[in-house]
Write a protein that holds these residues in place. Structure first.
Motif, PDB file in Angstrom:
ATOM      1  N   ALA A   1       0.839  -1.210   0.000  1.00 44.32           N
ATOM      2  CA  ALA A   1       0.000   0.000   0.000  1.00 44.32           C
ATOM      3  C   ALA A   1       0.869   1.254   0.000  1.00 44.32           C
ATOM      4  CB  ALA A   1      -0.923  -0.022   1.216  1.00 44.32           C
ATOM      5  N   ARG A   2       1.900   1.231   0.826  1.00 44.43           N
ATOM      6  CA  ARG A   2       2.797   2.396   0.883  1.00 44.43           C
ATOM      7  C   ARG A   2       3.455   2.613  -0.472  1.00 44.43           C
ATOM      8  NH1 ARG A   2       7.796   2.462   1.105  1.00 44.43           N
ATOM      9  NH2 ARG A   2       7.932   0.313   1.822  1.00 44.43           N
ATOM     10  N   THR A   3       3.955   1.530  -1.076  1.00 45.90           N
ATOM     11  CA  THR A   3       4.627   1.632  -2.373  1.00 45.90           C
ATOM     12  C   THR A   3       3.680   2.165  -3.444  1.00 45.90           C
ATOM     13  OG1 THR A   3       6.003  -0.233  -1.744  1.00 45.90           O
ATOM     14  CG2 THR A   3       5.952   0.318  -4.081  1.00 45.90           C
ATOM     15  N   ALA A   4       2.433   1.706  -3.387  1.00 42.87           N
ATOM     16  CA  ALA A   4       1.462   2.100  -4.416  1.00 42.87           C
ATOM     17  C   ALA A   4       0.785   3.430  -4.100  1.00 42.87           C
ATOM     18  CB  ALA A   4       0.405   1.003  -4.562  1.00 42.87           C
ATOM     19  N   GLY A   5       1.076   3.997  -2.922  1.00 43.27           N
ATOM     20  CA  GLY A   5       0.445   5.264  -2.544  1.00 43.27           C
ATOM     21  C   GLY A   5      -1.019   5.115  -2.164  1.00 43.27           C
ATOM     22  N   LEU A   6      -1.401   3.917  -1.728  1.00 42.80           N
ATOM     23  CA  LEU A   6      -2.790   3.695  -1.314  1.00 42.80           C
ATOM     24  C   LEU A   6      -2.952   4.053   0.167  1.00 42.80           C
ATOM     25  CD1 LEU A   6      -3.316   0.187  -2.969  1.00 42.80           C
ATOM     26  CD2 LEU A   6      -4.272   2.374  -3.754  1.00 42.80           C
ATOM     27  N   LYS A   7      -4.037   4.727   0.492  1.00 45.86           N
ATOM     28  CA  LYS A   7      -4.333   5.044   1.890  1.00 45.86           C
ATOM     29  C   LYS A   7      -5.105   3.869   2.494  1.00 45.86           C
ATOM     30  CE  LYS A   7      -3.847   9.781   0.790  1.00 45.86           C
ATOM     31  NZ  LYS A   7      -4.229  11.166   0.898  1.00 45.86           N
ATOM     32  N   VAL A   8      -4.813   3.580   3.746  1.00 49.04           N
ATOM     33  CA  VAL A   8      -5.254   2.304   4.302  1.00 49.04           C
ATOM     34  C   VAL A   8      -6.355   2.495   5.339  1.00 49.04           C
ATOM     35  CG1 VAL A   8      -4.509   0.236   5.551  1.00 49.04           C
ATOM     36  CG2 VAL A   8      -2.953   1.331   3.907  1.00 49.04           C
ATOM     37  N   ILE A   9      -7.364   1.648   5.244  1.00 46.64           N
ATOM     38  CA  ILE A   9      -8.371   1.513   6.297  1.00 46.64           C
ATOM     39  C   ILE A   9      -8.236   0.097   6.841  1.00 46.64           C
ATOM     40  CG2 ILE A   9     -10.852   1.437   6.808  1.00 46.64           C
ATOM     41  CD1 ILE A   9     -11.186   3.607   4.630  1.00 46.64           C
ATOM     42  N   VAL A  10      -7.967  -0.020   8.133  1.00 50.44           N
ATOM     43  CA  VAL A  10      -7.733  -1.324   8.766  1.00 50.44           C
ATOM     44  C   VAL A  10      -9.014  -1.766   9.454  1.00 50.44           C
ATOM     45  CG1 VAL A  10      -6.368  -2.605  10.463  1.00 50.44           C
ATOM     46  CG2 VAL A  10      -5.299  -0.742   9.156  1.00 50.44           C
ATOM     47  N   LEU A  11      -9.466  -2.964   9.119  1.00 46.53           N
ATOM     48  CA  LEU A  11     -10.644  -3.545   9.765  1.00 46.53           C
ATOM     49  C   LEU A  11     -10.218  -4.817  10.497  1.00 46.53           C
ATOM     50  CD1 LEU A  11     -13.227  -3.312   6.811  1.00 46.53           C
ATOM     51  CD2 LEU A  11     -12.732  -1.598   8.570  1.00 46.53           C
ATOM     52  N   LEU A  12     -10.685  -4.958  11.724  1.00 43.79           N
ATOM     53  CA  LEU A  12     -10.484  -6.209  12.462  1.00 43.79           C
ATOM     54  C   LEU A  12     -11.633  -6.358  13.446  1.00 43.79           C
ATOM     55  CD1 LEU A  12      -7.531  -5.885  15.026  1.00 43.79           C
ATOM     56  CD2 LEU A  12      -8.761  -3.954  14.100  1.00 43.79           C
ATOM     57  N   HIS A  13     -11.859  -7.590  13.883  1.00 44.62           N
ATOM     58  CA  HIS A  13     -13.007  -7.797  14.767  1.00 44.62           C
ATOM     59  C   HIS A  13     -12.769  -7.203  16.149  1.00 44.62           C
ATOM     60  CE1 HIS A  13     -16.513  -9.472  16.630  1.00 44.62           C
ATOM     61  NE2 HIS A  13     -15.754  -9.974  17.587  1.00 44.62           N
ATOM     62  N   HIS A  14     -11.626  -7.491  16.736  1.00 45.49           N
ATOM     63  CA  HIS A  14     -11.377  -7.109  18.133  1.00 45.49           C
ATOM     64  C   HIS A  14     -10.864  -5.680  18.233  1.00 45.49           C
ATOM     65  CE1 HIS A  14     -11.225 -11.527  18.240  1.00 45.49           C
ATOM     66  NE2 HIS A  14     -11.667 -11.397  19.471  1.00 45.49           N
ATOM     67  N   ASN A  15     -11.459  -4.912  19.136  1.00 46.58           N
ATOM     68  CA  ASN A  15     -10.970  -3.546  19.319  1.00 46.58           C
ATOM     69  C   ASN A  15      -9.548  -3.582  19.883  1.00 46.58           C
ATOM     70  OD1 ASN A  15     -12.727  -4.488  21.618  1.00 46.58           O
ATOM     71  ND2 ASN A  15     -11.746  -2.772  22.648  1.00 46.58           N
ATOM     72  N   PRO A  16      -8.603  -2.892  19.222  1.00 45.46           N
ATOM     73  CA  PRO A  16      -7.243  -2.839  19.761  1.00 45.46           C
ATOM     74  C   PRO A  16      -7.093  -1.760  20.824  1.00 45.46           C
ATOM     75  CG  PRO A  16      -7.291  -1.785  17.608  1.00 45.46           C
ATOM     76  CD  PRO A  16      -8.682  -2.295  17.864  1.00 45.46           C
ATOM     77  N   CYS A  17      -7.923  -0.722  20.754  1.00 48.79           N
ATOM     78  CA  CYS A  17      -7.808   0.416  21.679  1.00 48.79           C
ATOM     79  C   CYS A  17      -8.534   0.085  22.982  1.00 48.79           C
ATOM     80  CB  CYS A  17      -8.444   1.637  21.022  1.00 48.79           C
ATOM     81  SG  CYS A  17      -8.420   3.119  22.050  1.00 48.79           S
ATOM     82  N   ALA A  18      -7.909   0.383  24.107  1.00 50.79           N
ATOM     83  CA  ALA A  18      -8.582   0.216  25.395  1.00 50.79           C
ATOM     84  C   ALA A  18      -9.734   1.204  25.489  1.00 50.79           C
ATOM     85  CB  ALA A  18      -7.598   0.433  26.533  1.00 50.79           C
TER      86      ALA A  18
END
Ligand code: FE2
Ligand code: FE2
Length: 284
Positions: free
Chosen positions: A148-165
């Motif tokens: 993504a970085r190489t291609a200049g794509l902006k990233v949206i990360v999806l995951l089931h478990h919340n990483p933030c407290a």
């Protein structure tokens, strides 16, 4: 030059569907009827979405009949779809019977979709009864972020478990070892617009390690903000059931909380005549 609307990413994220085998209802909530309402709202309000992602806890107890019901209901929408798993799911049950499962080379249910200058990165944090992002899963994610970085794509990360407290009891079973994922995100150098999760059954927004992050209620019960220091019963509510609608042009990335089961009463539109056929900001 394509119209602004045609360059604008529209991503719908549903979570915590918690389907049961047909005919079963738990705690007075019919998750099947709620999910059917969600899919009807998807088509009615967001039929122009580029992608709809189901972010895990698809089945409440990983029954094959629940997964078949899920595939049958979602098949009625023409919006492109991807399916992720959560702690209530079982990869070994889901994958053999799933319609077009998303699989990485190690057999984990994770993948990417590139849309309108964005990379949607969908991670498999599922572990029966818990969560995990093992070396294989994180290594795969690091490679996709590097692309993504190489291609200049902006990233949206999806995951089931919340990483933030969230400073709630759910933190005791949020994403296991979140620092490991944070290190991968930081090391990638990719431009990450948003980290979005389900799992906690509550709508929150904030940041995690400097990355904007949010969570949504999902399709089952939602919980009250029961914050550090509280004792006694935590209230659970039947609604709103809710999915996320993310719109991004790469610079402006906004998340709307679309409530599809809600008891609040719509006010008489006559009070708001100026909200009929409103104009939108024009962007060249
Ligand atoms: Fe859940
Ligand atoms: Fe969960």
């Amino acid at each position: 030059m394509p119209r602004y609307e045609d360059r604008l990413l529209k991503l719908v994220v549903m979570s915590d569907i918690h389907l049961l085998p047909p005919g079963r209802i738990q705690r007075g909530l019919d998750t099947r009827a709620r999910f059917e309402t969600a899919m009807a709202d998807l088509d009615r309000c967001h039929g122009d979405a580029d992608l709809c992602v189901f972010a895990g806890d698809i089945a409440d107890a990983a029954e094959p009949e629940a997964y078949r019901l899920f595939d049958a209901i979602r098949a009625q929408s023409a919006v492109p779809q991807r399916v992720m798993l959560g702690n209530h799911d079982d990869r070994a049950v889901y994958v053999p019977l799933a319609r077009d499962p998303m699989l990485d080379p190690d057999g984990f249910v994770q993948g990417v979709v590139d849309l309108k200058g964005h990379r949607i990165l969908m991670l498999d944090s599922s572990e029966r009864g818990g969560s995990r992002l093992c070396d294989a899963r994180l290594g795969w994610a690091a490679a996709r972020l590097d692309e993504a970085r190489t291609a200049g794509l902006k990233v949206i990360v999806l995951l089931h478990h919340n990483p933030c407290a969230l400073q709630m009891p759910v933190d005791t079973y949020r994403l296991d070892q979140p620092d490991r994922l944070l290190s991968v995100l930081r090391a990638s150098g990719a431009e990450i617009l948003l980290v979005l999760a389900g799992h906690c059954h509550i709508a929150t927004a904030g940041s995690w390690g400097g990355y904007p992050c949010a969570t949504i209620n999902g399709n089952q019960h939602r919980v009250e903000p029961y914050l550090r220091g509280r004792t006694g019963q935590q209230a659970c509510y039947s609604d709103p059931a809710q999915f996320a609608v993310v719109l991004s042009d790469g610079l402006n990335c906004v998340l709307h909380f679309h409530n599809y089961v809600e008891q609040s009463t719509e006010m008489d539109p006559a009070h708001f005549p100026y909200k009929w056929n409103q104009r939108f900001e024009e962007v060249p």
